[in-house]
Design a protein around this motif. Structure first.
Motif, short mmCIF file in Angstrom:
data_model
loop_
_atom_site.label_atom_id
_atom_site.label_comp_id
_atom_site.label_asym_id
_atom_site.label_seq_id
_atom_site.Cartn_x
_atom_site.Cartn_y
_atom_site.Cartn_z
N PRO A 1 -54.79 3.89 5.00
CA PRO A 1 -54.45 2.53 4.55
C PRO A 1 -53.15 2.04 5.17
N GLY A 2 -53.12 0.76 5.44
CA GLY A 2 -51.92 0.15 6.01
C GLY A 2 -51.65 -1.19 5.37
N ILE A 3 -50.79 -1.97 5.99
CA ILE A 3 -50.47 -3.29 5.47
C ILE A 3 -51.74 -4.15 5.43
N GLY A 4 -51.99 -4.74 4.29
CA GLY A 4 -53.16 -5.61 4.15
C GLY A 4 -54.48 -4.90 3.99
N SER A 5 -54.46 -3.59 3.75
CA SER A 5 -55.71 -2.84 3.65
C SER A 5 -56.62 -3.36 2.55
N ARG A 6 -56.04 -3.71 1.43
CA ARG A 6 -56.87 -4.20 0.32
C ARG A 6 -57.65 -5.44 0.71
N LEU A 7 -56.99 -6.37 1.39
CA LEU A 7 -57.65 -7.59 1.81
C LEU A 7 -58.72 -7.30 2.86
N VAL A 8 -58.40 -6.39 3.78
CA VAL A 8 -59.38 -6.01 4.80
C VAL A 8 -60.61 -5.41 4.16
#
Length: 331
Positions: free
Chosen positions: A180-187
């Motif tokens: 997981p990285g920045i913005g993973s939830r949105l992706v």
């Protein structure tokens, strides 16, 4: 769908405002307010089985490694899932996934609670099996509009042309879960919605006109042009003759093909779709009933109210109050 009745003469419809082309499936998914979520990956080995409760919406499973059986309560035979397969469980029924369905299944909830430790839900002994899973939540009209037209399990087998795009989505989801990285939830949210559309496309490509409900209508070269016209201009005072002209067929042919695909006629579908649009505005907006009536093709509040109650069983005012909102005062 059976039981929906149109009364076109009472609508007092207003003129359309545009001719923008619309994809009816996209239109329905937008209206349903689909939200996707991803669960922890399931890793399993040996003899194992996991029992899942009835999904509130639709559950999806994408197998990344190994083989398992999926048994939905009430279905006579389990579905075999192998590496690269993806499926949707579309009914609110309990189901079991496992290598051996005679094994006493473990409840899913404790496994996924324990997944907080290393990000993996584990069952059995070993790691021969790996699957990604998640769910889609829909609005309260989803079963009538879309889900009732799907089989209890929609499976897209690996190796088919339709599975290629799904495999890409599963790869990206697995990457986001593992790293997981920045913005993973949105992706992840967007990827699982992409998966839903891809599975529905694959099902449509396989079932074609044999698919019931909306998907059958979208596969029908006669019904689909009329559907697109209605969804693009719902407030237009459509007649069966005008809709038949969009598909270059007779009125009787259009009516027969609509009935076969959707269980009702063109004007019945138009009424139902207008009511769905009105329901969305009642749930999510603050427009007066008069404004909503004009927007969806009814010339008066009373015409909309009568049609709305006939279709939904509630008046527009009752519906909005149940959704936690009150009708604004008339201007």
């Amino acid at each position: 769908m059976p039981g929906w009745t149109a009364h076109a003469a009472e609508t007092g419809v207003v003129a359309p405002s545009s001719d923008i082309a619309v994809d009816p499936l996209d239109d329905v998914l937008r209206l349903l307010g689909v939200r996707g979520s991803l669960s922890a990956p399931l890793v399993a080995g040996g003899d194992w089985a996991v029992a899942f409760p009835p999904p509130a919406g639709v559950k999806f499973v994408g197998v990344r490694r190994g083989t398992a059986l999926l048994q939905v309560e009430g279905e006579p035979e389990p579905v075999v899932l192998g590496t690269g397969d993806c499926c949707l469980v579309t009914r609110p029924r309990p189901f079991v996934v496992g290598s051996d369905l005679t094994v006493q299944p473990q409840p899913a909830h404790p496994l996924y609670v324990a997944a907080a430790a290393d990000g993996l839900a584990r069952a059995g002994a070993g790691e021969e099996f790996l699957a990604l899973g998640g769910s889609f939540d829909f609005g309260d009209r989803a079963r009538t509009l879309l889900l009732d037209g799907l089989p209890p399990v929609v499976r897209v087998p690996a190796g088919t042309a339709e599975a290629g795009a799904l495999d890409w989505s599963l790869q990206q989801l697995e990457r986001e879960v593992r790293h997981p990285g920045i913005g993973s939830r949105l992706v992840v949210e967007h990827l699982v919605l992409v998966m839903l559309v891809q599975v529905l496309r694959a099902h449509l490509a396989t079932a074609g006109e044999d698919a019931p409900g909306l998907l059958a209508a979208l596969a029908d070269p006669v019904v689909a042009p009329a559907l697109r016209a209605m969804h693009a201009r719902p407030a237009h005072p459509w007649t069966v003759a005008e809709l038949a002209a969009t598909a270059a067929v007779s009125r009787s042919t259009l009516a027969a093909r609509f009935s076969r695909a959707l269980g009702n006629g063109p004007l019945e579908h138009l009424t139902r779709w207008r009511i769905e649009l009105a329901a969305e505005r009642l749930r999510d907006g603050s427009d007066t009933l008069a404004v909503i009536a004009r927007t969806v093709g009814y010339g008066s509040e009373s015409a909309l109210s009568n049609a709305f109650k006939r279709v939904t069983g509630s008046s527009p005012r009752q519906y909005r109050l149940q959704a936690g909102r009150r009708l604004p005062a008339p201007a």
